[in-house]
Design an enzyme around this catalytic site. Structure first.
Site, mmCIF file in Angstrom:
data_model
loop_
_atom_site.group_PDB
_atom_site.id
_atom_site.type_symbol
_atom_site.label_atom_id
_atom_site.label_comp_id
_atom_site.label_asym_id
_atom_site.label_seq_id
_atom_site.Cartn_x
_atom_site.Cartn_y
_atom_site.Cartn_z
ATOM 1 N N ARG A 1 0.258 -9.295 -3.937
ATOM 2 C CA ARG A 1 0.635 -9.918 -2.669
ATOM 3 C C ARG A 1 -0.549 -10.739 -2.158
ATOM 4 O O ARG A 1 -1.680 -10.275 -2.191
ATOM 5 C CB ARG A 1 0.980 -8.805 -1.687
ATOM 6 C CG ARG A 1 1.282 -9.249 -0.281
ATOM 7 C CD ARG A 1 1.716 -8.068 0.572
ATOM 8 N NE ARG A 1 3.138 -8.061 0.844
ATOM 9 C CZ ARG A 1 3.860 -6.972 1.077
ATOM 10 N NH1 ARG A 1 3.295 -5.789 1.048
ATOM 11 N NH2 ARG A 1 5.152 -7.068 1.335
ATOM 12 N N THR A 2 -0.278 -11.939 -1.737
ATOM 13 C CA THR A 2 -1.318 -12.734 -1.066
ATOM 14 C C THR A 2 -1.067 -12.634 0.428
ATOM 15 O O THR A 2 0.029 -12.925 0.901
ATOM 16 C CB THR A 2 -1.260 -14.204 -1.528
ATOM 17 O OG1 THR A 2 -1.511 -14.240 -2.943
ATOM 18 C CG2 THR A 2 -2.305 -15.050 -0.823
ATOM 19 N N GLU B 1 -5.452 -4.211 14.959
ATOM 20 C CA GLU B 1 -5.178 -4.629 16.332
ATOM 21 C C GLU B 1 -6.065 -3.848 17.315
ATOM 22 O O GLU B 1 -6.509 -2.743 17.025
ATOM 23 C CB GLU B 1 -3.705 -4.342 16.687
ATOM 24 C CG GLU B 1 -2.699 -5.019 15.775
ATOM 25 C CD GLU B 1 -2.632 -4.401 14.379
ATOM 26 O OE1 GLU B 1 -2.865 -3.189 14.230
ATOM 27 O OE2 GLU B 1 -2.364 -5.161 13.424
ATOM 28 N N SER C 1 0.828 -1.213 0.000
ATOM 29 C CA SER C 1 0.000 0.000 0.000
ATOM 30 C C SER C 1 0.857 1.256 0.000
ATOM 31 O O SER C 1 1.704 1.432 0.883
ATOM 32 C CB SER C 1 -0.885 0.050 1.251
ATOM 33 O OG SER C 1 -1.807 -0.989 1.229
ATOM 34 N N HIS D 1 -4.806 -2.925 -4.003
ATOM 35 C CA HIS D 1 -3.659 -3.773 -4.323
ATOM 36 C C HIS D 1 -3.676 -4.019 -5.842
ATOM 37 O O HIS D 1 -4.737 -4.104 -6.438
ATOM 38 C CB HIS D 1 -3.730 -5.086 -3.540
ATOM 39 C CG HIS D 1 -3.580 -4.900 -2.048
ATOM 40 N ND1 HIS D 1 -3.823 -5.884 -1.134
ATOM 41 C CD2 HIS D 1 -3.211 -3.818 -1.316
ATOM 42 C CE1 HIS D 1 -3.613 -5.431 0.094
ATOM 43 N NE2 HIS D 1 -3.244 -4.168 0.008
ATOM 44 N N SER E 1 1.749 -8.322 6.771
ATOM 45 C CA SER E 1 2.308 -8.998 5.593
ATOM 46 C C SER E 1 3.744 -9.498 5.705
ATOM 47 O O SER E 1 4.012 -10.674 5.477
ATOM 48 C CB SER E 1 2.221 -8.072 4.375
ATOM 49 O OG SER E 1 2.979 -6.895 4.605
#
Ligand code: HPA
Length: 273
Positions: free
Chosen positions: A93-94, A194, A40, A72, A213
Site C-alpha cells: 500500500r502506498t 491525531e 496492518s 507492511h 489510508s
C-alpha cells in the site's frame, strides 16, 4: 520525490492496465474476481483465504513503489479461493503521507480493477474512538469522512459516493459474524497520529475510526465500478480516548496479537463475496 506515475503525460489508467497485464503474465491468471488490500494486522489472511498460485514482489510491477514502513509487506499474490474464484491480494500500500501523490496511492486499486476485480476489500489498522473497541476489535466501515483535502479523481469527475461501503457486502460479512460492529472511518493525512482535539473533532463530526489510508482508495474503487468492503482492525484507542501515548510499536503488536483471529474471519467472509 516525483513518483513515475506523476510524470507529465502519464495516463494513470494506462499504467494500471499495464500493471494488470504484467500480473496476468507472471501469475498465469488472466482474470481476478476480487481484490484485497491487506493493512496492518491483516497480512496472514493471504495464507488462509486459499491456495497461493503466485507471489510477486510489488517492485516488479509497474507503478508500485517499495513499502515505506516496517510491518507492511510489499508483495502481490494471486490466490485461488475454495469457491474457485481468484483473488488478487495486495500487500503493498502506498500511503498519502509518503508524498508520492494520489495517483500512487490508488494505483493498486486501479490495477485490481484492470485485473478484473469487481469487489475490492480494503483493510487497515486504525484507531478507535469508541471505547468498547479496545483490545483489537474488527469493525466494518460503514462510511467515511475524507480529511485529507485530496481526491484521487482528476478533472471534473463527479462520482456518487452513496453506499460507497456496500451494505450488501457488510450484510454478507455479518452472516459470518453477527456481532461485527460498524463505524465511520475518518482519514487523516498523517503520518503523525491525531491530537486528542482532532479525535474529538472527528467524533463530533460523526467519526468512529481514525486512520491514514482507506478513504482515497475507496473513492478510486467506486470510480472503477467496484463494490467496496472496508474493515478496520482497531489497534489502539485513538489519542485522548486512551490515556497512554500512541506508538507504531503498539500498533504492530496489536496487529500481531489479532492477526490469526481477524485473518480467519476475513477468510470466511471472502468466500461469500
Ligand atoms: N490514528 C491513525 N492511524 C492509525 C491509528 C490511529 O490512532 N492507529 C493505527 N493507525
Amino acid at each position: 520525490m516525483t513518483h513515475p506515475l506523476n510524470a507529465e503525460g502519464v495516463d494513470p489508467f494506462a499504467i494500471a492496465s499495464e500493471a494488470a497485464k504484467q500480473i496476468a503474465e507472471k501469475s498465469g491468471i488472466t482474470n481476478h474476481d476480487i481484490a484485497l488490500t491487506l493493512g496492518s494486522g491483516w497480512a496472514k489472511a493471504a495464507d488462509l483465504i486459499g491456495e497461493t498460485v503466485s507471489e510477486i514482489p510489488a517492485s516488479q510491477i509497474v507503478g508500485f513503489s517499495k513499502p515505506a514502513v516496517v510491518g507492511h509487506v510489499g508483495t502481490i499474490r494471486s490466490v485461488r479461493l475454495p469457491n474457485g474464484k481468484h483473488a488478487l491480494v495486495i500487500g503493498a500500500r502506498t500511503h498519502f503521507y509518503e508524498n508520492h501523490g494520489v495517483r500512487a496511492v490508488v494505483h493498486s486499486v486501479r490495477t485490481a480493477a484492470a485485473a478484473g476485480a469487481k469487489v475490492m476489500v480494503l483493510t487497515n489498522g486504525a484507531g478507535g474512538i469508541r471505547k468498547e473497541w479496545a483490545g483489537g476489535a474488527a469493525v466494518l466501515i460503514s462510511d467515511h469522512i475524507n480529511l485529507t483535502a485530496a481526491s484521487p479523481l482528476e478533472g471534473a469527475t463527479f462520482i456518487d459516493l452513496t453506499d460507497l461501503y456496500s451494505k450488501r457486502l457488510r450484510d454478507l460479512a455479518r452472516e459470518v459474524d453477527s456481532t461485527l460492529d460498524e463505524g465511520v472511518y475518518c482519514q487523516f493525512r498523517g503520518p503523525h497520529y491525531e491530537t486528542p482535539a482532532e479525535v474529538q473533532m472527528a467524533k463530533t463530526m460523526g467519526g468512529d475510526i481514525v486512520g491514514m489510508s482507506t478513504a482515497l482508495e475507496a473513492i478510486a474503487a467506486r470510480q472503477a465500478g467496484m463494490e467496496v468492503l472496508g474493515m478496520s482492525l482497531i489497534t489502539n484507542l485513538a489519542a485522548g480516548v486512551q490515556s497512554t501515548p500512541l506508538s507504531h510499536e503498539e500498533v504492530l503488536q496489536a496487529g500481531k496479537d489479532a492477526e490469526a483471529r481477524i485473518s480467519e474471519l476475513l477468510a470466511k467472509i471472502v468466500v461469500k463475496l
